[in-house]
Structure formats: structure tokens, C-alpha cells
Design an enzyme around this catalytic site. Sequence first.
Site, PDB file in Angstrom:
ATOM      1  N   HIS A 102       0.868  -1.186   0.000  1.00  0.00           N
ATOM      2  CA  HIS A 102       0.000   0.000   0.000  1.00  0.00           C
ATOM      3  C   HIS A 102       0.899   1.228   0.000  1.00  0.00           C
ATOM      4  CE1 HIS A 102      -3.130   2.863   1.032  1.00  0.00           C
ATOM      5  NE2 HIS A 102      -4.035   1.910   0.891  1.00  0.00           N
ATOM      6  N   VAL A 195      12.227  16.685   6.067  1.00  0.00           N
ATOM      7  CA  VAL A 195      11.564  15.426   6.388  1.00  0.00           C
ATOM      8  C   VAL A 195      12.528  14.507   7.122  1.00  0.00           C
ATOM      9  CG1 VAL A 195      10.329  13.458   5.438  1.00  0.00           C
ATOM     10  CG2 VAL A 195      10.265  15.646   4.245  1.00  0.00           C
TER      11      VAL A 195
END
Length: 313
Positions: A102, A195
Amino acid sequence: MEKKKAAVVDQSMLLCCKVFISESRNRAALDAIERAARRDPESVIVNKFEDRAYNRVTYTVVSYLVLDCTGNAVCSPLQQTVVAMAEAAYNAISLESHSGTHPRLGVVDDIMFHPLARASLNHAAWLAKAVARDIGTKFQVPSLLYGAAHEEGRMADAIRRELGYFKPNFNESQWAGGLNQESLALKPDEGPDQVDPGKGVVVIGATPWVDSFNIPVITTDLVAVRGIARRVSGRGGGLASVQAVALAHGESVVEVACYLLDPNTVGGPRVQLEVQRLAEEEGLDVSSGYYTVLSQDNIIQRYLRLFPLSATK
Ligand SMILES: *[C@@H]1O[C@H](CO)[C@@H](O)[C@H](O)[C@H]1NC(C)=O
């Protein structure tokens, strides 16, 4: 101890939050997240959906909302609960050791708020923004707003396309490892521009109710099912209000995973028929689709059963 002024909790002012977390194989991590959620019994996990192949879990959490006398949202126990779940997730999970079929951009991949009963979309948007502020500052995770929480109503899938979410980063069908996007293609609404690859980013938004409906196609042909997903989706000229992607799901199944953005108009059965029709053209068999989250009515009933609101606090 100084107690808050007694407030009657209004049963018709409820908010629902779906928390999508990139993990389902590590039991200790899920236990820690659920323990964090249980700290406040006024928020209730009404539903949990674990998927091992996707290595992803969806929690549906509900609580009430307190309004001031002019109808503005003041507070909801859901805020602390969702932030506590996120904290537990960041402590227990690293994207660097995560893999699955996913897509994902973060350990906490998506936090989606919906109004329930008589609460409004504005109320849900208020809470989404409050949670984004907390997650951005406390955990230093870039947070991107969508839906009614974003000033231009940007959709989550637009953010995701921009950040490359839909393209598997490991091989043809798998996502694995940290989010290596040193400078994000989008400016976060909260949190830093940089990030942390192990935490990734989070999208947080508020929308009217959405159903998630997955339809298994019996095949290993990802390319064929990608074509079906495109043709069934609104973007591909299929059913308006349907978003769909094709995802490998175990050894011999590729799922058409759908968001039904207007489920009263185009619901699961309609999408099932359309996927069946398109699969038949490819000579492929299809199993019955399934919802990954309870219906709105079931969610409200379950919350009221677990947390009877007639009580005043
Ligand atoms: C992708 O990698 C996974 C994990 O190594 C492997 O199980 C799977 O067969 C690979 N799939 C493809 C299409 O190469």
C-alpha cells in the site's frame, strides 16, 4: 481539584477520525498505539482494520465536541487522543524498516476527520487544523492539510500525486524504506520543511463522509487491474465521486481499492458491478468487495453504546 464548569455533553455533536498508520505486522507497536488511545475513555476506537499485505492499520475513533454559545468548536477529547496515538506510532515505528503493498508517505499516513450526526464540516476542519498544529510542532513532522481544513479545499489525492505517493518506490508493487525527499515538493502547513525519513509526512484533513471499499480481482496482472481502476474512477471518465487504485494484495489478488466520495449516490454495489463488467472484458474473475470501515450509523451506535452520553461531566 478545580473542575471544569459542568457541561452537558451533546449527543448530536460528534466527530469521527480515521487514523491510517503504516504498520500492522508489529503487534507491540499496535498495542502501544491502542494503549495511548485508551488513556481517555471519552474517545472510543469504534473500529480497527488491519491489513497484513498492505502492512497498514486504520483506526476509527469517535468523540464528542464542545461548542461555545455562538456555536464555535471549543474542544474535543479527540484532539488529545489522536495526538497521543500519533506519538505512540512515531515512537514505535520507523518507515525505514517498513514495507508493504500500500502506498504511504508517513508512519502516520493520513488523519481524516468527518462530522457525525449534527456536527458540521467546519467543526471537523477546526479539529483537523488543531491536530496538524500539534503534530507539526510536537513531533516535528511536516503536516499537509486537505479538504475543508485547507484554505483552497485542496484534495488529499492532489497532495499525494504531487509527492509521488502512487508510484511504488521499491519494485513494481511494493513500497519500502524511509521517505527520502530532502526538500518536499509542497510547503507543509505545519511543522518543518525538512523530512525525517523515518517519520515521513502526514496529510490531515476534513471531508464529508467517505466510504472505503476494496474489490479483489483474482489475478497477478497488476497492469490489467491498473487499467480497470483507472476506468472505474472519476478521473478516468468512469463513476464520478469514485477514486480508485490497483494494489497487489497477497499472492494471487490485485485489489481495486476505492474511496467513495459520495456514497449515497455511488455506493459499493454500483462500483462492484462496474469493476465486474470491466474485469470480464479482460477475462478476469472478481470477488465480493468489502468495506474497511463501518457505516456512519453503525459508528454512532457503537460510540453511544461504549460511551453513554446522557451523563453530564
Ligand atoms: C517486490 O519485492 C518483494 C519483497 O522483496 C517481493 O516479495 C516481490 O515478489 C517483489 N515483486 C516484484 C513484482 O518484483
